[in-house]
Design a protein around this motif. Structure first.
Motif, PDB file in Angstrom:
ATOM      1  N   LEU A 382       0.816  -1.212   0.000  1.00  0.00           N
ATOM      2  CA  LEU A 382       0.000   0.000   0.000  1.00  0.00           C
ATOM      3  C   LEU A 382       0.850   1.262   0.000  1.00  0.00           C
ATOM      4  CD1 LEU A 382      -2.619  -1.086   2.703  1.00  0.00           C
ATOM      5  CD2 LEU A 382      -2.822  -1.278   0.213  1.00  0.00           C
ATOM      6  N   HIS A 383       2.024   1.189   0.613  1.00  0.00           N
ATOM      7  CA  HIS A 383       2.861   2.386   0.771  1.00  0.00           C
ATOM      8  C   HIS A 383       4.278   1.944   1.112  1.00  0.00           C
ATOM      9  CE1 HIS A 383       4.027   6.469   2.175  1.00  0.00           C
ATOM     10  NE2 HIS A 383       4.716   5.795   3.090  1.00  0.00           N
ATOM     11  N   GLU A 384       5.248   2.701   0.634  1.00  0.00           N
ATOM     12  CA  GLU A 384       6.606   2.546   1.131  1.00  0.00           C
ATOM     13  C   GLU A 384       7.328   3.870   1.038  1.00  0.00           C
ATOM     14  OE1 GLU A 384      10.093   1.369  -1.759  1.00  0.00           O
ATOM     15  OE2 GLU A 384       8.722  -0.315  -1.625  1.00  0.00           O
ATOM     16  N   ASP A 385       8.208   4.124   1.981  1.00  0.00           N
ATOM     17  CA  ASP A 385       9.103   5.277   1.941  1.00  0.00           C
ATOM     18  C   ASP A 385      10.407   4.869   2.603  1.00  0.00           C
ATOM     19  OD1 ASP A 385       8.722   5.532   4.759  1.00  0.00           O
ATOM     20  OD2 ASP A 385       6.941   6.759   4.430  1.00  0.00           O
ATOM     21  N   GLU A 386      11.236   5.831   2.963  1.00  0.00           N
ATOM     22  CA  GLU A 386      12.547   5.492   3.501  1.00  0.00           C
ATOM     23  C   GLU A 386      12.466   4.769   4.836  1.00  0.00           C
ATOM     24  OE1 GLU A 386      12.911   9.354   1.171  1.00  0.00           O
ATOM     25  OE2 GLU A 386      11.522   8.423   2.578  1.00  0.00           O
ATOM     26  N   ALA A 387      11.362   4.937   5.564  1.00  0.00           N
ATOM     27  CA  ALA A 387      11.270   4.414   6.924  1.00  0.00           C
ATOM     28  C   ALA A 387      10.375   3.194   7.060  1.00  0.00           C
ATOM     29  CB  ALA A 387      10.766   5.508   7.868  1.00  0.00           C
ATOM     30  N   ILE A 388       9.280   3.127   6.311  1.00  0.00           N
ATOM     31  CA  ILE A 388       8.275   2.089   6.552  1.00  0.00           C
ATOM     32  C   ILE A 388       7.791   1.445   5.262  1.00  0.00           C
ATOM     33  CG2 ILE A 388       7.460   3.189   8.682  1.00  0.00           C
ATOM     34  CD1 ILE A 388       5.038   4.240   7.101  1.00  0.00           C
ATOM     35  N   VAL A 389       7.201   0.274   5.422  1.00  0.00           N
ATOM     36  CA  VAL A 389       6.470  -0.418   4.365  1.00  0.00           C
ATOM     37  C   VAL A 389       5.114  -0.790   4.954  1.00  0.00           C
ATOM     38  CG1 VAL A 389       6.371  -2.435   2.857  1.00  0.00           C
ATOM     39  CG2 VAL A 389       8.574  -1.353   3.339  1.00  0.00           C
ATOM     40  N   ASN A 415      11.535  -9.981   2.917  1.00  0.00           N
ATOM     41  CA  ASN A 415      12.989  -9.877   3.016  1.00  0.00           C
ATOM     42  C   ASN A 415      13.655 -10.216   1.693  1.00  0.00           C
ATOM     43  OD1 ASN A 415      13.048  -8.993   5.650  1.00  0.00           O
ATOM     44  ND2 ASN A 415      13.374 -11.019   6.532  1.00  0.00           N
ATOM     45  N   ASP A 416      13.076 -11.146   0.947  1.00  0.00           N
ATOM     46  CA  ASP A 416      13.589 -11.437  -0.399  1.00  0.00           C
ATOM     47  C   ASP A 416      13.365 -10.249  -1.330  1.00  0.00           C
ATOM     48  OD1 ASP A 416      14.558 -13.921   0.163  1.00  0.00           O
ATOM     49  OD2 ASP A 416      12.880 -15.030  -0.682  1.00  0.00           O
ATOM     50  N   VAL A 417      12.182  -9.653  -1.249  1.00  0.00           N
ATOM     51  CA  VAL A 417      11.837  -8.544  -2.141  1.00  0.00           C
ATOM     52  C   VAL A 417      12.660  -7.297  -1.841  1.00  0.00           C
ATOM     53  CG1 VAL A 417       9.958  -6.959  -2.768  1.00  0.00           C
ATOM     54  CG2 VAL A 417       9.507  -9.408  -2.547  1.00  0.00           C
ATOM     55  N   TYR A 418      12.957  -7.054  -0.566  1.00  0.00           N
ATOM     56  CA  TYR A 418      13.675  -5.841  -0.165  1.00  0.00           C
ATOM     57  C   TYR A 418      15.155  -6.089   0.106  1.00  0.00           C
ATOM     58  CZ  TYR A 418       9.371  -3.163   0.167  1.00  0.00           C
ATOM     59  OH  TYR A 418       8.203  -2.491  -0.145  1.00  0.00           O
ATOM     60  N   ASN A 432      -4.487 -15.844  10.042  1.00  0.00           N
ATOM     61  CA  ASN A 432      -5.795 -15.942   9.394  1.00  0.00           C
ATOM     62  C   ASN A 432      -6.458 -14.590   9.173  1.00  0.00           C
ATOM     63  OD1 ASN A 432      -5.521 -18.773   9.679  1.00  0.00           O
ATOM     64  ND2 ASN A 432      -6.243 -18.619  11.781  1.00  0.00           N
ATOM     65  N   THR A 433      -5.842 -13.514   9.673  1.00  0.00           N
ATOM     66  CA  THR A 433      -6.421 -12.179   9.565  1.00  0.00           C
ATOM     67  C   THR A 433      -5.823 -11.435   8.382  1.00  0.00           C
ATOM     68  OG1 THR A 433      -6.701 -12.095  11.959  1.00  0.00           O
ATOM     69  CG2 THR A 433      -6.822 -10.008  10.785  1.00  0.00           C
ATOM     70  N   THR A 434      -6.661 -10.778   7.623  1.00  0.00           N
ATOM     71  CA  THR A 434      -6.191  -9.970   6.493  1.00  0.00           C
ATOM     72  C   THR A 434      -6.103  -8.502   6.903  1.00  0.00           C
ATOM     73  OG1 THR A 434      -8.449  -9.623   5.720  1.00  0.00           O
ATOM     74  CG2 THR A 434      -7.274 -11.526   4.824  1.00  0.00           C
ATOM     75  N   GLY A 435      -5.456  -7.703   6.026  1.00  0.00           N
ATOM     76  CA  GLY A 435      -5.512  -6.261   6.212  1.00  0.00           C
ATOM     77  C   GLY A 435      -4.190  -5.572   6.447  1.00  0.00           C
ATOM     78  N   VAL A 436      -4.276  -4.340   6.972  1.00  0.00           N
ATOM     79  CA  VAL A 436      -3.129  -3.427   7.060  1.00  0.00           C
ATOM     80  C   VAL A 436      -2.111  -3.916   8.084  1.00  0.00           C
ATOM     81  CG1 VAL A 436      -2.397  -1.070   7.486  1.00  0.00           C
ATOM     82  CG2 VAL A 436      -4.625  -1.490   6.470  1.00  0.00           C
ATOM     83  N   LEU A 437      -0.860  -4.007   7.628  1.00  0.00           N
ATOM     84  CA  LEU A 437       0.252  -4.354   8.511  1.00  0.00           C
ATOM     85  C   LEU A 437       1.406  -3.408   8.216  1.00  0.00           C
ATOM     86  CD1 LEU A 437       1.248  -6.565  10.609  1.00  0.00           C
ATOM     87  CD2 LEU A 437       2.499  -7.523   8.680  1.00  0.00           C
ATOM     88  N   VAL A 438       2.044  -2.905   9.274  1.00  0.00           N
ATOM     89  CA  VAL A 438       3.132  -1.938   9.138  1.00  0.00           C
ATOM     90  C   VAL A 438       4.455  -2.617   9.468  1.00  0.00           C
ATOM     91  CG1 VAL A 438       4.044   0.287   9.903  1.00  0.00           C
ATOM     92  CG2 VAL A 438       1.569  -0.081   9.805  1.00  0.00           C
ATOM     93  N   LEU A 439       5.462  -2.363   8.630  1.00  0.00           N
ATOM     94  CA  LEU A 439       6.809  -2.885   8.854  1.00  0.00           C
ATOM     95  C   LEU A 439       7.795  -1.730   8.809  1.00  0.00           C
ATOM     96  CD1 LEU A 439       5.280  -4.860   6.446  1.00  0.00           C
ATOM     97  CD2 LEU A 439       6.955  -6.417   7.431  1.00  0.00           C
ATOM     98  N   ALA A 440       8.838  -1.809   9.606  1.00  0.00           N
ATOM     99  CA  ALA A 440       9.894  -0.796   9.607  1.00  0.00           C
ATOM    100  C   ALA A 440      11.054  -1.288   8.754  1.00  0.00           C
ATOM    101  CB  ALA A 440      10.366  -0.527  11.023  1.00  0.00           C
ATOM    102  N   ARG A 441      11.760  -0.348   8.141  1.00  0.00           N
ATOM    103  CA  ARG A 441      12.853  -0.717   7.242  1.00  0.00           C
ATOM    104  C   ARG A 441      14.207  -0.743   7.941  1.00  0.00           C
ATOM    105  NH1 ARG A 441      11.786   1.647   1.268  1.00  0.00           N
ATOM    106  NH2 ARG A 441      13.418   0.112   0.882  1.00  0.00           N
ATOM    107  N   SER A 442      14.212  -0.486   9.244  1.00  0.00           N
ATOM    108  CA  SER A 442      15.442  -0.603  10.025  1.00  0.00           C
ATOM    109  C   SER A 442      15.062  -0.724  11.492  1.00  0.00           C
ATOM    110  CB  SER A 442      16.351   0.615   9.817  1.00  0.00           C
ATOM    111  OG  SER A 442      15.794   1.759  10.445  1.00  0.00           O
TER     112      SER A 442
END
Length: 595
Positions: A382-389, A415-418, A432-442
């Motif tokens: 949905l979104h990516e920038d320098e800090a988050i995905v 991790n393969d993609v990035y 089993n849950t779908t939807g928005v998940l936030v990941l940090a890039r560091s």
């Protein structure tokens, strides 16, 4: 008088022994301080070279001594400096990439029209179609008046462009042209094969036309493949340059544009921050699709799972340490692992379950020929920038390695993609849950986001389709939730457990006896929403763990063909770690929520 002489030349001829010829030409050119590019192939030679006049003349003499190149006719121009950075001699399949078999200019080409004769035709107003066979970025600097261009980004696309020309053109007189004539040597015979009856090629191309008749009937200048970028009808270098990023030639006006950043961008390839993100996301999505074609856990592999002895298990047996740490795994399961020699020490040697262990000792459980259950890899960024995905997670798909899943996890795929970067989920979603998940890039950015979850400063919204019709439109649940996993590895309501609160709002009551509710968890306990709805007597549709009637099921992660668990993380809002502003991300509602 200029110090540097430039030559451009090509010749279609049958050449052999290309490797020794390459070494000979490269050694000679370096000895003579020449720079540029010479392309050799079985079909001939193509070259752009510059240096002192005597060195250039010596090279021409050397080339004309090669059988088949006796009539090599270079086009000369001059420049104030060396337009090339180094000397390259390369062997190619074709000296001009075309990709159409059966076209052999060494044996036959279309009739050549001398520059002076073309000028005479144009002076007389003779009906003729001028066809520019060059790429778009070359045409940008100039072309003949009223010439037809084909919108090419590569010469290999020429046949397709010809196939789309109007049928009545096959009877027209057509004069094709390019920079030095080499492309027309292949383009002409192809058009004749396609049924065009009056094809001519401008002999020597635009550069020869400039040399013999100047710039009459031509608008602008001619793009050349060296640092000069463009030459005018007097064959003098112009003030144009070329974009390092997209290779588009740039006029003085282009260079004055604020979007022109030398070495980075120009008005033709400049992208806004949003456009850059869109392009990057498209590239990431393509990588995810490629991984999904051959999921990494679908091929048998040896799964190695480490186990470090916790401090509170110091001095106990290895089996006791395992059963205490993984209390949901039956003891007989560990007995089978030891019996098969699949529990090993740091040296790779099988160990006995009665070994006395010390805190910090490392052991490994080895699981050969592991094939993981299939999962959904329909991950949407949905979104990516320098800090988050931020992703829209599908189901079933575990976020972290756990249980039967090691490679079939969201984190492993991303991790393969990035790569080489390792993204870090900053909160949890059930497999089993779908939807928005936030990941940090560091780790640094994760440390700025995770405290917001821990302190309850993150606003989260879910959608759930539940069994039954709640009696109230708005209601809440404050039942505490057990801190430890219980039967079948799940948590339940526990009066001595951790405090938890979830707020609900009924959005729609359906005729089939189910309801759509909006969910706002104010705390973040494991399985909190599912447990609270189960406790209230409104189990989520598709549940296999928290069943109606307050029964517990044995299934934790659903199968790929099972009906979906109707729980969806629809929205999340938090303070961005870079901008320090509140940001909100949303995932589209699944089909079960809009029926």
């Amino acid at each position: 008088m200029s110090d540097v002489v430039n030559i451009a030349a090509y010749r279609f001829a049958s050449l052999c022994d290309l490797k020794p010829l390459r070494e000979r030409l490269l050694t000679f050119s370096k000895e003579q301080a020449l720079k540029g590019t010479i392309l050799l192939s079985p079909e001939g030679i193509n070259l752009f070279v510059a240096g002192e006049r005597t060195a250039v003349d010596s090279l021409v003499a050397l080339l004309r001594a090669i059988p088949g190149l006796e009539d090599l006719a270079p086009k000369y121009s001059e420049s104030e400096g060396q337009p090339f950075r180094r000397m390259l001699v390369r062997i190619k399949k074709e000296i001009i990439a075309f990709g159409v078999p059966g076209i052999d200019p060494a044996r036959r080409t279309s009739p050549k029209l001398p520059a002076k004769e073309l000028k005479q035709w144009l002076d007389e107003g003779r009906p003729v179609t001028l066809l520019d066979t060059r790429n778009d970025y070359e045409v940008k600097l100039g072309t003949f008046t009223n010439a037809v261009t084909l919108g090419l980004d590569h010469f290999r696309n020429f046949p397709k462009a010809v196939d789309s020309l109007p049928p009545d053109w096959k009877e027209r007189p057509i004069v094709m042209f390019c920079t030095g004539g080499i492309r027309c040597e292949k383009a002409g015979p192809y058009m004749e094969q396609a049924g065009f009856q009056q094809i001519y090629q401008l002999d020597g191309g635009i550069l020869k036309y400039f040399e013999e008749v100047g710039g009459d009937h031509y608008q602008g200048e001619c793009f050349v493949f060296d640092q000069r970028v463009g030459v005018d009808p007097a064959l003098s270098e112009t003030d144009n340059t070329q974009c390092f990023e997209c290779l588009t030639p740039l006029t003085a006006e282009d260079q004055a544009d604020p979007r022109y950043v030398p070495g980075t961008s120009c008005p033709y390839c400049f992208l806004t921050t949003e456009e850059q993100m869109t392009r990057r996301i498209a590239e990431r999505q393509a990588a995810i699709v490629a991984i999904a074609v051959h999921p990494p856990g679908s091929v048998p592999y040896e799964n190695v799972r480490p186990f470090n002895i916790p401090l509170d298990q110091d001095g106990r047996t290895l089996l006791e340490a395992l059963t205490a740490t993984f209390d949901h795994v039956p003891t007989e399961n560990w007995a089978a692992v030891f019996a098969e020699g699949r529990f090993v020490d740091a040296g790779g040697q099988p160990v006995h379950p009665d070994r006395i262990v010390r805190a910090g000792d490392r052991y490994e459980q080895r699981m050969p020929a592991t094939v993981e259950p299939p999962v959904s890899l329909d991950i949407r960024i949905l979104h990516e920038d320098e800090a988050i995905v931020v992703v829209d997670k599908p189901a079933p798909l575990p976020v972290h390695p756990c249980g039967r899943f090691h490679r079939h996890t969201l984190q492993n795929v991303l991790n393969d993609v990035y790569a080489p970067q390792k993204v870090r989920p900053v909160h949890r979603l059930d497999a089993n849950t779908t939807g928005v998940l936030v990941l940090a890039r560091s780790r640094h950015f994760a440390s700025r986001i995770q405290p917001q979850f821990e302190d309850g400063r993150v606003e989260k919204r879910y959608l759930a389709r539940v069994e039954g019709h709640p009696s109230q439109d708005r209601f809440a649940c404050d039942a505490p939730i057990s801190a430890e996993a219980g039967e079948f590895g799940g948590r339940t309501v526990d009066e001595g457990g951790l405090p938890a609160r979830t707020e609900f709002e009924v959005l729609e009551r359906f005729a089939d006896g189910t309801s759509l509710v909006s969910v706002r968890p104010l705390t973040g306990r494991t399985n909190q929403i599912r447990i609270h709805l189960w406790h209230l007597g409104h189990s989520i549709v598709g549940e296999q763990s928290y069943l109606p009637g307050r029964r517990l099921g044995e299934v934790q992660t659903r199968g790929i063909d099972d009906a979906p668990l109707c729980l969806h993380a629809s929205e999340i809002a938090f303070v961005h770690p870079l901008t320090r502003e509140l940001v909100t991300f949303r995932a589209a509602s699944p089909a079960w929520a809009v029926q």
